[in-house]
Write an enzyme that holds these catalytic residues in place. Sequence first.
Site, short mmCIF file in Angstrom:
data_model
loop_
_atom_site.label_atom_id
_atom_site.label_comp_id
_atom_site.label_asym_id
_atom_site.label_seq_id
_atom_site.Cartn_x
_atom_site.Cartn_y
_atom_site.Cartn_z
N GLY A 12 0.82 -0.97 0.10
CA GLY A 12 0.21 0.25 -0.18
C GLY A 12 0.67 1.58 -0.27
N SER A 13 2.24 1.34 0.62
CA SER A 13 3.09 2.43 0.54
C SER A 13 3.98 2.57 -0.88
CB SER A 13 4.46 2.25 1.73
OG SER A 13 3.03 2.07 2.85
N SER B 122 6.87 4.49 4.28
CA SER B 122 6.38 3.23 4.73
C SER B 122 5.16 3.90 6.09
CB SER B 122 7.45 2.24 6.43
OG SER B 122 7.06 1.71 7.03
N SER C 100 3.05 2.67 8.24
CA SER C 100 3.13 2.05 9.82
C SER C 100 4.64 2.53 10.26
CB SER C 100 3.35 0.40 9.93
OG SER C 100 4.76 -0.25 8.98
N THR D 30 7.68 -1.13 8.03
CA THR D 30 8.36 -1.21 7.24
C THR D 30 9.51 -2.64 6.86
OG1 THR D 30 6.42 -0.96 6.21
CG2 THR D 30 7.21 -2.49 4.63
N ARG E 29 -3.67 0.41 2.99
CA ARG E 29 -4.24 0.72 1.90
C ARG E 29 -5.18 2.17 1.66
NH1 ARG E 29 -4.86 -3.54 3.88
NH2 ARG E 29 -7.33 -4.80 3.92
N GLU F 125 -6.35 -7.93 -0.97
CA GLU F 125 -6.55 -7.16 0.43
C GLU F 125 -7.70 -7.10 1.17
OE1 GLU F 125 -3.69 -5.40 2.01
OE2 GLU F 125 -2.78 -4.67 0.73
N HIS G 221 1.18 -9.74 -26.06
CA HIS G 221 2.46 -10.50 -26.85
C HIS G 221 2.41 -12.22 -26.25
CE1 HIS G 221 4.17 -8.09 -30.09
NE2 HIS G 221 3.40 -6.93 -28.46
N LYS H 42 4.76 -11.76 8.56
CA LYS H 42 5.33 -10.77 9.44
C LYS H 42 5.62 -11.61 10.99
CE LYS H 42 4.21 -7.19 7.56
NZ LYS H 42 3.19 -5.23 7.77
#
Lengths: 338, 338
Positions: free
Chosen positions: B52-53, B94, B96, B99, B146, B222, B238, B327
């Site tokens: 989202g960042s 970031s 938060s 990250t 987000r 998400e 292509h 995480k």
Amino acid sequence: MNLIDYPRWPSLARESILNVPADIRNVKVNIDGRVIDYSGEVDSVVITGMGGSGVVGDIVSDLCWFWDCKVPIIVSKNMRLPRRLSKPLVIAISYSGNTAETIMSANEALSRGYPIIGVTTGGKLSTILSNKGVPVVLVPKASAPRYGLPSLLYPTLIILERFGIASVANELESGISGMERALKAIDEAERLAGELLNAIPIIWVGESRRGVGIRFKNDLNENAKYFAIVSIIPEGAHNDIAAVTTKQVGLRHIAIMGPNDYEGRYLETLLDVVSSFGAKPLVVKLEGSTPLESEMYGVTFLGITTLVLAHLLNVEPISTLPIDRLKEELDKRKLFPV
Amino acid sequence: MNLIDYPRWPSLARESILNVPADIRNVKVNIDGRVIDYSGEVDSVVITGMGGSGVVGDIVSDLCWFWDCKVPIIVSKNMRLPRRLSKPLVIAISYSGNTAETIMSANEALSRGYPIIGVTTGGKLSTILSNKGVPVVLVPKASAPRYGLPSLLYPTLIILERFGIASVANELESGISGMERALKAIDEAERLAGELLNAIPIIWVGESRRGVGIRFKNDLNENAKYFAIVSIIPEGAHNDIAAVTTKQVGLRHIAIMGPNDYEGRYLETLLDVVSSFGAKPLVVKLEGSTPLESEMYGVTFLGITTLVLAHLLNVEPISTLPIDRLKEELDKRKLFPV
């Protein structure tokens, strides 16, 4: 199983490099009174091409994570070149030589006065560039662009060597070993293809092996007429993975594992988490003692896997009717000025 | 329908720019005796961030197809910065501030002596950079990264303005109009979401609106816990399009149509060919009088569509359990040195 041109890949790689001019740094092209000098400094390499030709840029970009290439590699898949380039070398790759987007990009490079080299089996690109004295590497043909990949990749590597961008000469043979190793792994390719039947593949791959993932998707698209998702790690760990609890059906996770480095351990962790939600990811390990060897092993092995899949699905792998129809339709609507 | 933070987007955009230092070009940072001077020449902008960042970089990159930005915009979604940069400005985003990949990239930028600016709600990134005297733009929070997109995008645009990279000031309000216009199109979003039920979306989008396509995919991942394919035109013409004759089931084609320029006509032609093989593609037109307005309309409208889809699927849109678990697992295995 018809392996089409894959058994020829080692020889395609070797033959294709014969036409790279040894003295390419001495080239001086005079276009309308302006001299483009190939001996000058280069501060980026733009590899422009589409589809089976464009993936060469992705593969070189992968290798440059390992090779410490001297300048950034910019992969361009477009009719427009990136803006604001300073002193680029442009490598314009079109297997047929008739890819409109690549010809437009090549023309833009010429009009901006950049040194450019064509890599092609012939076509308009060859004519346009040769007529202006611009170097063109003519390479051997295959049954379709994607089956001639080594013909496009190997000359590009040699060009990088000649321009002092990367030291590749020592690895060229190992890349061929990678292809040969994959050609011996048909049984494994058959097993893997069987697992992908009636599925929509989700391909997880680390940033440094992005080209292998993209090429696998492209081969799934063209040989097996399969749509597939490519999720690049670490970025995919911040979005795609959230969907592992999905209510959608028919998905099959498959991971391409590069070296067991930092990125490899990240991908391993991601697969453990994907598994903890009930998915059963397949894993393809890229085998090889050099970056080029494992890259070529992966590209060849996964390409063959998509041929087996086409066979199992009873679809004809070589023809790509929707691409042909689109080209006709774009021509009819006069969308391309070339 | 719970629109979460979308109704706040116009105010998030306006509030978020207040913390961008007016005198940012006068900053001089002394790190271990080495002075990083923000008034110097910049020959590229690297926007580094994840998920989202990170999509801020994609959006800026889209806008620079129209805005004639003064230097190349390099979007980096990785723990490593691109190699061989000469005189970059690094914008580390970031939401938060925690990250790990972005903190690692920011640390690499500092150790290479590049001017860097943080954009974040706080966290470790803010602490690390502020402690060294590096400028940090603190922005307002939302329910999840987000949902705070304007908080990250708008300060980035202002930074580009201050560095003379792009002239954005005149368009900022039109971007907010785009958000407001999308907030009035809830009925349309509901219709579109209904069409995507029980499907795997294939998103077709032109290169100059790539960011809208990627953001739509991320929001599908998400909010709706949906996997989706993004195919960028012309490259997807292509390879991906070859799969339109597929035997796979459950696919639903959707196209994001930008301006009716060259790329737009290409995409239109592609959709006609897709339709000729029996698919019935949905079309979303990006409405707006400026590049930023139509970009923000698309991002907002498609984001809301994914919230409606989550509602129809009866899935909780805000939480992303697999990302949280990954995480935790990466922390447990001590994969990140931050």
